[in-house]
Design a protein around this motif. Structure first.
Motif, PDB file in Angstrom:
ATOM      1  N   TYR A 199       1.024  -1.324  -0.195  1.00 28.13           N
ATOM      2  CA  TYR A 199      -0.029  -0.180  -0.186  1.00 28.13           C
ATOM      3  C   TYR A 199       0.854   1.182  -0.070  1.00 28.13           C
ATOM      4  CZ  TYR A 199       1.038  -0.315   5.056  1.00 28.13           C
ATOM      5  OH  TYR A 199       1.637  -0.419   6.159  1.00 28.13           O
ATOM      6  N   GLU A 200       0.316   2.263  -0.483  1.00 31.52           N
ATOM      7  CA  GLU A 200       0.937   3.554  -0.491  1.00 31.52           C
ATOM      8  C   GLU A 200       0.116   4.640   0.599  1.00 31.52           C
ATOM      9  OE1 GLU A 200       3.387   5.324  -2.548  1.00 31.52           O
ATOM     10  OE2 GLU A 200       4.108   3.363  -2.489  1.00 31.52           O
ATOM     11  N   ARG A 201       0.717   5.863   0.761  1.00 33.46           N
ATOM     12  CA  ARG A 201       0.115   6.824   1.614  1.00 33.46           C
ATOM     13  C   ARG A 201       0.424   6.616   2.963  1.00 33.46           C
ATOM     14  NH1 ARG A 201       0.499  10.671  -1.907  1.00 33.46           N
ATOM     15  NH2 ARG A 201      -1.510  11.032  -3.362  1.00 33.46           N
ATOM     16  N   ALA A 202       1.321   5.732   3.071  1.00 33.69           N
ATOM     17  CA  ALA A 202       2.050   5.574   4.674  1.00 33.69           C
ATOM     18  C   ALA A 202       2.980   6.551   4.797  1.00 33.69           C
ATOM     19  CB  ALA A 202       2.422   4.315   4.579  1.00 33.69           C
ATOM     20  N   ILE A 203       3.674   7.307   3.995  1.00 35.06           N
ATOM     21  CA  ILE A 203       4.489   8.200   4.244  1.00 35.06           C
ATOM     22  C   ILE A 203       4.116   9.740   3.586  1.00 35.06           C
ATOM     23  CG2 ILE A 203       7.097   8.792   3.870  1.00 35.06           C
ATOM     24  CD1 ILE A 203       7.619   6.043   3.498  1.00 35.06           C
ATOM     25  N   ILE A 204       3.490   9.793   2.539  1.00 32.56           N
ATOM     26  CA  ILE A 204       3.175  10.817   1.923  1.00 32.56           C
ATOM     27  C   ILE A 204       1.590  10.906   1.799  1.00 32.56           C
ATOM     28  CG2 ILE A 204       3.143  12.347  -0.204  1.00 32.56           C
ATOM     29  CD1 ILE A 204       5.909  11.034  -0.979  1.00 32.56           C
ATOM     30  N   PRO A 205       1.176  11.706   2.800  1.00 30.48           N
ATOM     31  CA  PRO A 205      -0.278  11.575   3.003  1.00 30.48           C
ATOM     32  C   PRO A 205      -1.026  12.047   1.738  1.00 30.48           C
ATOM     33  CG  PRO A 205       0.396  13.592   4.140  1.00 30.48           C
ATOM     34  CD  PRO A 205       1.530  12.910   3.489  1.00 30.48           C
ATOM     35  N   PRO A 206      -2.528  11.857   1.906  1.00 30.10           N
ATOM     36  CA  PRO A 206      -3.308  12.462   0.843  1.00 30.10           C
ATOM     37  C   PRO A 206      -3.373  13.908   1.043  1.00 30.10           C
ATOM     38  CG  PRO A 206      -4.410  10.468   2.057  1.00 30.10           C
ATOM     39  CD  PRO A 206      -3.039  10.723   2.618  1.00 30.10           C
ATOM     40  N   TYR A 207      -3.105  14.452  -0.255  1.00 34.05           N
ATOM     41  CA  TYR A 207      -2.950  15.981  -0.097  1.00 34.05           C
ATOM     42  C   TYR A 207      -4.273  16.798  -0.123  1.00 34.05           C
ATOM     43  CZ  TYR A 207      -4.475  15.100  -5.129  1.00 34.05           C
ATOM     44  OH  TYR A 207      -4.835  14.770  -6.229  1.00 34.05           O
ATOM     45  N   GLY A 208      -3.984  18.113   0.437  1.00 33.25           N
ATOM     46  CA  GLY A 208      -5.584  19.031   0.492  1.00 33.25           C
ATOM     47  C   GLY A 208      -5.307  19.925  -0.620  1.00 33.25           C
ATOM     48  N   LEU A 209      -6.370  20.355  -1.215  1.00 33.29           N
ATOM     49  CA  LEU A 209      -6.454  21.206  -2.360  1.00 33.29           C
ATOM     50  C   LEU A 209      -7.113  22.782  -1.874  1.00 33.29           C
ATOM     51  CD1 LEU A 209      -8.334  19.507  -5.205  1.00 33.29           C
ATOM     52  CD2 LEU A 209      -5.782  20.049  -5.064  1.00 33.29           C
ATOM     53  N   GLN A 210      -6.471  23.769  -2.727  1.00 32.01           N
ATOM     54  CA  GLN A 210      -6.807  25.075  -2.561  1.00 32.01           C
ATOM     55  C   GLN A 210      -6.628  25.353  -0.843  1.00 32.01           C
ATOM     56  OE1 GLN A 210      -8.260  27.131  -5.281  1.00 32.01           O
ATOM     57  NE2 GLN A 210      -7.094  25.331  -6.031  1.00 32.01           N
ATOM     58  N   GLY A 211      -5.593  25.118  -0.263  1.00 33.27           N
ATOM     59  CA  GLY A 211      -5.348  25.334   1.103  1.00 33.27           C
ATOM     60  C   GLY A 211      -5.960  24.451   2.093  1.00 33.27           C
ATOM     61  N   GLY A 212      -6.554  23.227   1.527  1.00 31.04           N
ATOM     62  CA  GLY A 212      -6.976  22.245   2.618  1.00 31.04           C
ATOM     63  C   GLY A 212      -5.911  21.585   3.144  1.00 31.04           C
ATOM     64  N   GLU A 213      -6.023  20.909   4.491  1.00 30.34           N
ATOM     65  CA  GLU A 213      -5.076  20.065   5.190  1.00 30.34           C
ATOM     66  C   GLU A 213      -4.956  18.602   4.448  1.00 30.34           C
ATOM     67  OE1 GLU A 213      -5.495  20.379   9.199  1.00 30.34           O
ATOM     68  OE2 GLU A 213      -5.135  22.592   9.322  1.00 30.34           O
ATOM     69  N   PRO A 214      -3.634  17.973   4.672  1.00 30.26           N
ATOM     70  CA  PRO A 214      -3.740  16.469   4.216  1.00 30.26           C
ATOM     71  C   PRO A 214      -4.492  15.722   5.038  1.00 30.26           C
ATOM     72  CG  PRO A 214      -1.785  17.306   5.263  1.00 30.26           C
ATOM     73  CD  PRO A 214      -2.568  18.363   5.229  1.00 30.26           C
ATOM     74  N   GLY A 215      -4.799  14.561   4.637  1.00 33.38           N
ATOM     75  CA  GLY A 215      -5.437  13.555   5.585  1.00 33.38           C
ATOM     76  C   GLY A 215      -4.407  12.582   6.371  1.00 33.38           C
ATOM     77  N   ALA A 216      -4.849  11.662   7.273  1.00 33.70           N
ATOM     78  CA  ALA A 216      -4.114  11.073   8.121  1.00 33.70           C
ATOM     79  C   ALA A 216      -3.361   9.931   6.876  1.00 33.70           C
ATOM     80  CB  ALA A 216      -4.589  10.373   9.164  1.00 33.70           C
ATOM     81  N   THR A 217      -2.302   9.607   7.288  1.00 30.66           N
ATOM     82  CA  THR A 217      -1.580   8.427   6.242  1.00 30.66           C
ATOM     83  C   THR A 217      -2.100   6.824   6.928  1.00 30.66           C
ATOM     84  OG1 THR A 217       0.206   8.286   8.266  1.00 30.66           O
ATOM     85  CG2 THR A 217       0.775   9.810   6.282  1.00 30.66           C
ATOM     86  N   PHE A 218      -1.807   6.200   6.020  1.00 27.75           N
ATOM     87  CA  PHE A 218      -2.351   4.740   5.845  1.00 27.75           C
ATOM     88  C   PHE A 218      -1.250   4.131   7.088  1.00 27.75           C
ATOM     89  CE2 PHE A 218      -4.686   1.651   3.560  1.00 27.75           C
ATOM     90  CZ  PHE A 218      -4.407   0.418   4.129  1.00 27.75           C
ATOM     91  N   GLN A 219      -1.851   3.278   7.943  1.00 27.70           N
ATOM     92  CA  GLN A 219      -0.924   2.594   8.880  1.00 27.70           C
ATOM     93  C   GLN A 219      -1.555   1.313   9.148  1.00 27.70           C
ATOM     94  OE1 GLN A 219      -0.128   4.435  12.747  1.00 27.70           O
ATOM     95  NE2 GLN A 219      -0.156   6.561  11.720  1.00 27.70           N
ATOM     96  N   VAL A 220      -0.459   0.147   9.220  1.00 27.23           N
ATOM     97  CA  VAL A 220      -0.946  -1.150   9.633  1.00 27.23           C
ATOM     98  C   VAL A 220       0.012  -1.615  10.697  1.00 27.23           C
ATOM     99  CG1 VAL A 220      -0.739  -3.505   8.775  1.00 27.23           C
ATOM    100  CG2 VAL A 220      -1.603  -1.728   7.386  1.00 27.23           C
ATOM    101  N   THR A 221      -0.395  -2.040  11.833  1.00 28.32           N
ATOM    102  CA  THR A 221       0.168  -2.488  13.088  1.00 28.32           C
ATOM    103  C   THR A 221       0.074  -3.804  13.365  1.00 28.32           C
ATOM    104  OG1 THR A 221      -0.070   0.116  13.960  1.00 28.32           O
ATOM    105  CG2 THR A 221       0.544  -1.689  15.398  1.00 28.32           C
ATOM    106  N   LEU A 222       1.172  -4.425  13.798  1.00 32.88           N
ATOM    107  CA  LEU A 222       1.393  -5.728  13.996  1.00 32.88           C
ATOM    108  C   LEU A 222       1.593  -5.925  15.354  1.00 32.88           C
ATOM    109  CD1 LEU A 222       1.234  -8.952  13.700  1.00 32.88           C
ATOM    110  CD2 LEU A 222       3.568  -8.548  12.925  1.00 32.88           C
ATOM    111  N   GLU A 223       0.458  -6.431  16.365  1.00 31.99           N
ATOM    112  CA  GLU A 223       0.706  -6.597  17.909  1.00 31.99           C
ATOM    113  C   GLU A 223       0.585  -8.023  17.932  1.00 31.99           C
ATOM    114  OE1 GLU A 223      -1.948  -6.039  21.738  1.00 31.99           O
ATOM    115  OE2 GLU A 223      -2.304  -4.452  20.369  1.00 31.99           O
ATOM    116  N   ARG A 224       1.790  -8.513  18.386  1.00 33.28           N
ATOM    117  CA  ARG A 224       2.257  -9.967  18.571  1.00 33.28           C
ATOM    118  C   ARG A 224       1.587 -10.484  19.910  1.00 33.28           C
ATOM    119  NH1 ARG A 224       4.295 -12.552  14.198  1.00 33.28           N
ATOM    120  NH2 ARG A 224       5.907 -11.240  13.123  1.00 33.28           N
ATOM    121  N   ALA A 225       1.298 -11.587  19.963  1.00 31.52           N
ATOM    122  CA  ALA A 225       0.774 -12.402  21.154  1.00 31.52           C
ATOM    123  C   ALA A 225       1.305 -11.892  22.407  1.00 31.52           C
ATOM    124  CB  ALA A 225       0.605 -13.897  20.790  1.00 31.52           C
ATOM    125  N   ASP A 226       2.804 -11.860  22.193  1.00 35.02           N
ATOM    126  CA  ASP A 226       3.498 -11.569  23.421  1.00 35.02           C
ATOM    127  C   ASP A 226       3.633 -10.054  23.833  1.00 35.02           C
ATOM    128  OD1 ASP A 226       4.955 -10.316  21.734  1.00 35.02           O
ATOM    129  OD2 ASP A 226       6.734 -11.561  21.945  1.00 35.02           O
TER     130      ASP A 226
END
Length: 526
Positions: free
Chosen positions: A464-491
């Motif tokens: 996947y993309e948009r994990a580092i470079i977020p979705p851009y805003g237009l005409q002065g709008g702010e970017p959206g949050a980036t994509f994240q996938v987190t692995l939480e191990r059983a330990d």
């Protein structure tokens, strides 16, 4: 032969209905959830020369590809080698294609002995072999690591399957029985198309149908020229970036220079980055698919998709670049990641003249996760899931939440289906509140999905993309949050996964998906 407008509409809608029926056949008959639930497949009809005349309401990036597939197929297979009852199979990116998992079945359609059309079914197979289950190998350095490469091969002759060739293919992929079911569904779709085309021929005659094909091309060309003529002449520049080169390197630029001159448009991607070592390269066909999508959606929404609407458009790529790599380089992620950067770059090129028509940056990534595990009997279960996100805001409204945008048009697999067929639970599914960018209008929110593993040794692939470079805003709008996938191990240990990675997860591990929000539009109120 002159075709009156009413008759042309009858034929045009009849052809579209055939393509739609093909897709319905695949969805109802396929074995894999990726096809029958998510709908990751597309259908098209071409004339005898391979020029697109109709397509289903399917996946835009597939449909852009299918505008070229049969034309390139005919460069490699002689016309006199084609016979009634044939179905050919191929997946090579260099033959009018995109990536290896997208397998095309092509049926030439005859009136007695006269070839007058082709029916094409494209389906994304959940596995096409290669170094990693699911056929997405983040560490790939060549295309052979990505799966079985199938040149044009006659799989069906006289409507009888060549079982030796079928066995060869199935012996090189995981989940052979599921793949067999998917192949049979694709074959059935082309069979239905041939039958329906035969009904049109019986009602109107082959010469009338062929003349209608030409009229469809000509009308679409006129419509696209009219659409381009409405765009002010000039040169427009746009750019966007891939997060990295597929191997955790630096961001990679996608740049386009658009020249509008009267009723023609030239899209030059020569200034884009060089080909990369990771699986984000793609083909010139993919660049063209993105361009055609943008032009149609912005300036010609009512244009019938056909070869004619592409005549006024030229797409230029540079040998050795991201869009024209050496044949050996990996391309699997370029199909749905780099293609979306094409769209974003072209949309941004038109911001100065078409901002009210645009959305801010959104979930222009497949958000792909692939889970693969061996069952007790040794067979493979492969779950391929794409994840939507927040749509970018527009000039007149907020973005929608948890949707797919632009070249993506597949559905999610319902949690009930996932839990009944695969060794994990969906513990959370909901909206990622607050992930949309602020602005006069706010970007839509992404989604949340948590997968709890119920088995050891499950292969997980991220792409996947948009994990580092977020979705851009237009005409002065702010970017959206980036994509994240987190692995939480059983330990209890926690790891933020990279956008392109292969890992092994085990019983009790939790995979948390948080997709990107859309960008905002306009300055946020003080």
């Amino acid at each position: 032969m002159k075709i009156d407008p009413v008759s042309l509409e009858v034929i045009r809608n009849g052809l579209t209905a055939i393509a739609e029926e093909m897709s319905s056949v695949v969805m109802r008959a396929a074995r894999s959830p990726l096809l029958r639930e998510a709908g990751d497949h597309s259908s098209a009809l071409t004339d005898a020369h391979g020029y697109l005349v109709a397509q289903g309401k399917d996946v835009p990036v597939h449909l852009g590809v299918l505008s070229f597939t049969v034309k390139e197929f005919l460069r490699h297979v002689r016309l006199d080698a084609l016979r009634p009852g044939d179905v050919w199979i191929l997946n090579l990116p260099e033959i009018g294609g995109n990536h290896l998992p997208d397998v095309k079945l092509i049926r030439p359609v005859f009136d007695d002995t006269k070839l007058y059309a082709f029916a094409v079914s494209l389906a994304h197979w959940a596995d096409i072999g290669g170094a990693a289950p699911g056929s997405y190998y983040a560490g790939a350095t060549d295309s052979w690591q990505e799966g079985l490469r199938i040149p044009p091969v006659r799989l069906v002759s006289g409507d009888a399957i060549d079982e030796e060739k079928m066995l060869f293919i199935l012996s090189n992929v995981r989940g052979a029985e599921e793949r067999r079911g998917d192949i049979l569904a694709q074959i059935s779709a082309t069979t239905v198309a041939a039958r329906r085309l035969g009904e049109l021929v019986k009602a109107h005659g082959t010469p009338f149908l062929e003349a209608s094909f030409n009229a469809i091309h000509d009308r679409a060309e006129r419509q696209m020229r009219d659409a381009i003529r409405a765009v002010p002449n000039g040169v427009y520049h746009g750019e966007d970036y891939l997060d990295d080169d597929g191997h955790a390197g630096a961001p990679v630029p996608v740049r386009v220079s658009v020249t509008i001159e009267d009723e023609t448009a030239i899209f030059d991607f020569s200034d884009s980055g060089d080909a990369v070592p990771g699986p984000l390269n793609t083909t010139p066909v993919i660049a063209s698919a993105g361009v055609f999508y943008v032009m149609k959606s912005l300036f010609g929404a009512d244009i019938q998709p056909s070869a004619g609407c592409y005549r006024p458009i030229q797409v230029i790529t540079r040998p050795g670049s991201l869009f024209q790599p050496e044949q050996m380089l990996p391309v699997v992620g370029g199909n749905h990641e780099t293609s979306q950067r094409v769209c974003d770059a072209v949309f941004r090129a038109f911001e100065s003249i078409a901002a009210p028509l645009l959305t801010a940056g959104g979930p222009t990534t497949a958000g792909l996760l692939i889970f693969s595990a061996q069952k007790a009997d040794g067979s493979w279960a492969t779950f391929y899931e794409v994840h939507g996100g927040g749509e970018g805001a527009r000039a007149d409204r907020d973005g929608m939440s948890a949707v797919r945008c632009h070249l993506a048009n597949v559905m999610n697999t319902p949690a009930e289906v996932v839990e009944s067929e695969y060794p994990f639970l969906i513990e959370v599914q909901g909206i990622r509140r607050g992930s949309g960018g602020r602005g006069r209008y706010r970007g839509g929110d992404g989604l949340l999905r948590h997968y709890r593993m119920l088995q050891d040794r499950v292969s997980l692939t991220t792409m996947y993309e948009r994990a580092i470079i977020p979705p851009y805003g237009l005409q002065g709008g702010e970017p959206g949050a980036t994509f994240q996938v987190t692995l939480e191990r059983a330990d209890g240990s926690i790891e933020l996964l990279r956008g392109k990675q292969n890992v092994i997860v085990n019983r009790g591990d939790l995979v948390r998906v948080e997709t990107c929000g859309g960008g905002g539009y306009g300055q946020a109120p003080a």
